[in-house]
Structures are given as structure tokens and as C-alpha cells.
Design an enzyme around this catalytic site. Structure first.
Site, mmCIF file in Angstrom:
data_model
loop_
_atom_site.group_PDB
_atom_site.id
_atom_site.type_symbol
_atom_site.label_atom_id
_atom_site.label_comp_id
_atom_site.label_asym_id
_atom_site.label_seq_id
_atom_site.Cartn_x
_atom_site.Cartn_y
_atom_site.Cartn_z
ATOM 1 N N TYR A 95 0.807 -1.225 0.000
ATOM 2 C CA TYR A 95 0.000 0.000 0.000
ATOM 3 C C TYR A 95 0.840 1.275 0.000
ATOM 4 O O TYR A 95 0.306 2.375 -0.103
ATOM 5 C CB TYR A 95 -0.899 0.038 1.247
ATOM 6 C CG TYR A 95 -1.877 -1.103 1.322
ATOM 7 C CD1 TYR A 95 -2.948 -1.198 0.450
ATOM 8 C CD2 TYR A 95 -1.724 -2.099 2.289
ATOM 9 C CE1 TYR A 95 -3.847 -2.247 0.521
ATOM 10 C CE2 TYR A 95 -2.622 -3.151 2.369
ATOM 11 C CZ TYR A 95 -3.682 -3.218 1.484
ATOM 12 O OH TYR A 95 -4.566 -4.261 1.556
ATOM 13 N N TYR B 262 -5.296 -0.336 9.879
ATOM 14 C CA TYR B 262 -5.829 -0.305 8.517
ATOM 15 C C TYR B 262 -6.914 0.757 8.433
ATOM 16 O O TYR B 262 -7.529 1.149 9.427
ATOM 17 C CB TYR B 262 -6.328 -1.672 8.031
ATOM 18 C CG TYR B 262 -5.181 -2.618 7.741
ATOM 19 C CD1 TYR B 262 -4.475 -2.544 6.553
ATOM 20 C CD2 TYR B 262 -4.788 -3.555 8.695
ATOM 21 C CE1 TYR B 262 -3.412 -3.395 6.299
ATOM 22 C CE2 TYR B 262 -3.726 -4.412 8.449
ATOM 23 C CZ TYR B 262 -3.045 -4.328 7.245
ATOM 24 O OH TYR B 262 -1.992 -5.163 7.010
ATOM 25 N N HIS C 103 -4.534 6.001 -1.743
ATOM 26 C CA HIS C 103 -5.196 5.910 -0.442
ATOM 27 C C HIS C 103 -4.237 6.230 0.702
ATOM 28 O O HIS C 103 -4.676 6.516 1.811
ATOM 29 C CB HIS C 103 -5.755 4.491 -0.280
ATOM 30 C CG HIS C 103 -7.126 4.408 0.313
ATOM 31 N ND1 HIS C 103 -8.045 5.434 0.275
ATOM 32 C CD2 HIS C 103 -7.743 3.389 0.965
ATOM 33 C CE1 HIS C 103 -9.164 5.037 0.875
ATOM 34 N NE2 HIS C 103 -8.992 3.821 1.307
ATOM 35 N N ASP D 226 -7.310 11.198 1.640
ATOM 36 C CA ASP D 226 -7.434 11.267 0.181
ATOM 37 C C ASP D 226 -8.889 11.546 -0.171
ATOM 38 O O ASP D 226 -9.794 11.124 0.533
ATOM 39 C CB ASP D 226 -6.972 9.952 -0.454
ATOM 40 C CG ASP D 226 -7.754 8.746 0.029
ATOM 41 O OD1 ASP D 226 -8.479 8.142 -0.781
ATOM 42 O OD2 ASP D 226 -7.645 8.393 1.223
ATOM 43 N N ASN E 14 -14.229 5.126 4.115
ATOM 44 C CA ASN E 14 -14.310 4.220 5.263
ATOM 45 C C ASN E 14 -13.461 4.656 6.455
ATOM 46 O O ASN E 14 -13.843 4.419 7.602
ATOM 47 C CB ASN E 14 -13.953 2.797 4.847
ATOM 48 C CG ASN E 14 -15.017 2.187 3.967
ATOM 49 O OD1 ASN E 14 -16.191 2.497 4.087
ATOM 50 N ND2 ASN E 14 -14.603 1.331 3.051
ATOM 51 N N ASN F 277 -10.017 1.084 7.448
ATOM 52 C CA ASN F 277 -11.404 0.936 7.879
ATOM 53 C C ASN F 277 -11.594 0.963 9.388
ATOM 54 O O ASN F 277 -12.721 1.067 9.858
ATOM 55 C CB ASN F 277 -11.991 -0.363 7.308
ATOM 56 C CG ASN F 277 -12.065 -0.333 5.801
ATOM 57 O OD1 ASN F 277 -11.734 0.661 5.161
ATOM 58 N ND2 ASN F 277 -12.492 -1.427 5.220
#
Length: 186
Positions: A15, A64, A20, A91, A112, A66
Site C-alpha cells: 500500500y 488499517y 489511499h 485522500d 471508510n 477501515n
């Protein structure tokens, strides 16, 4: 006066340079610029830096995206920082690449990470720095898009945009949200 600066993103090398994770990238540059470094502590990578007499507690949640609210809530409580002094770097698909918007409150707009923060930290009344990543994706491909790297033609623009985001954060903690919005929300 102290602030909690939250860069949103996902941990893990897969990632690292995705759209993101722009919140992580901006948090990294802020801490580097102010001579600090991150340590992996409870629920987040954490750094404490100072700027013009203000103490900035900077986190990159390791929960993470979420579940970002879990880390934000923990540090708000632990450090006794009110919601209005929490600045979330996120973002935003609704803005063109590199467009910056400081907002003092608002909905999650389907993000999220913001939904998690709203649910665990007392609603929508927290400031956020929205970093435009544009919406150049085919219908139904939003998740693939936000988890993809910036395009080759976008990469040269990123360092200056990240530096401008760091300047916005410094402005927010020194001269306040109203003057910062006037200067940066163009």
C-alpha cells in the site's frame, strides 16, 4: 496548545505509494520536516514534534483504513486532545489531483476511514485536510483506483503538493482554521 495530526492510510509495503496512503505520505513529510521520527506504539506509528510553540502528536494508524477511528479515539483520550484539535489528512476522490481543502467538519462522503472516525470519536465535527486524488476510474473500479499508485505523469507533481500540505498543517496549528482556509482553499 497541542494537536493530534492523523495521516490516514494502510500499513504494508503493498500500500506504500498508493493514492489511499497520501495521508501517510504527508504525515511522514511533516515529521521529517520538523526533525522527528516515528515509533511503532499502540495502534499507530507515533511521533511528537513541535512547531512555533505548538506540540504536534502525529499518528499513522496501524489498524488499517477501515478501523482508523480506533487509533484516533485512543490517542484523543490518552493525550486529552479535543476533537477540534484533531486534524485528519485524507485522500479525496471528489477533488482533482492536488487540490487541497481544509474543512472543519463534514460527512465521510463514503470514505471508510472517516466513517470509522465519525463512529468512534464523536461525530463529524473534526477538521480534515482533504487531498484531491481525482476520480479517473471506470464505473465499479473505485477500490482498485484508490489502491493503485499515482500515474507516471502525476508523480512529478507530488513532492510540491505534499510540501504544500505540510505548509497547510503548519498554518492550521499556528494561525488557525479560518485564515488557513482563506489562504489554501482556492
Amino acid at each position: 496548545m497541542k494537536y493530534l495530526i492523523v495521516g490516514l492510510g494502510n500499513i504494508g509495503p503493498e500500500y506504500m505509494d498508493t493514492r489511499h496512503n497520501i495521508g501517510f505520505n504527508i504525515a511522514d513529510e511533516l515529521v521529517k520536516d520538523l526533525g522527528g521520527s516515528f515509533s511503532n506504539v499502540r495502534l499507530a506509528y507515533y511521533a511528537e514534534v513541535s512547531f512555533k510553540g505548538k506540540k504536534l502528536h502525529v499518528i499513522k494508524p496501524t489498524t488499517y483504513m477501515n478501523l482508523s477511528g480506533k487509533a484516533v479515539n485512543y490517542y484523543m483520550q490518552e493525550l486529552r486532545i479535543p476533537l477540534e484539535n484533531v486534524l485528519v489528512i485524507v485522500d479525496d476522490l471528489a477533488l482533482p489531483l492536488g487540490k487541497l481543502r481544509l474543512k472543519m467538519q463534514g460527512s465521510s462522503a463514503g470514505h471508510n476511514g472517516l466513517k470509522s472516525i465519525e463512529g468512534l470519536c464523536g461525530g463529524q465535527g473534526y477538521p480534515r485536510l482533504r487531498f484531491g486524488i481525482s476520480d479517473n476510474f471506470a464505473k465499479g473500479r473505485q477500490a482498485d483506483y484508490v489502491l493503485s499508485s499515482f500515474d507516471k505523469d502525476e508523480l512529478p507533481e507530488l513532492p510540491a503538493l505534499i510540501d504544500k500540505s505540510v505548509d497547510l498543517i503548519k498554518s492550521f496549528v499556528t494561525i488557525g482554521p479560518a485564515l488557513t482556509m482563506t489562504a489554501f482553499n482556492k
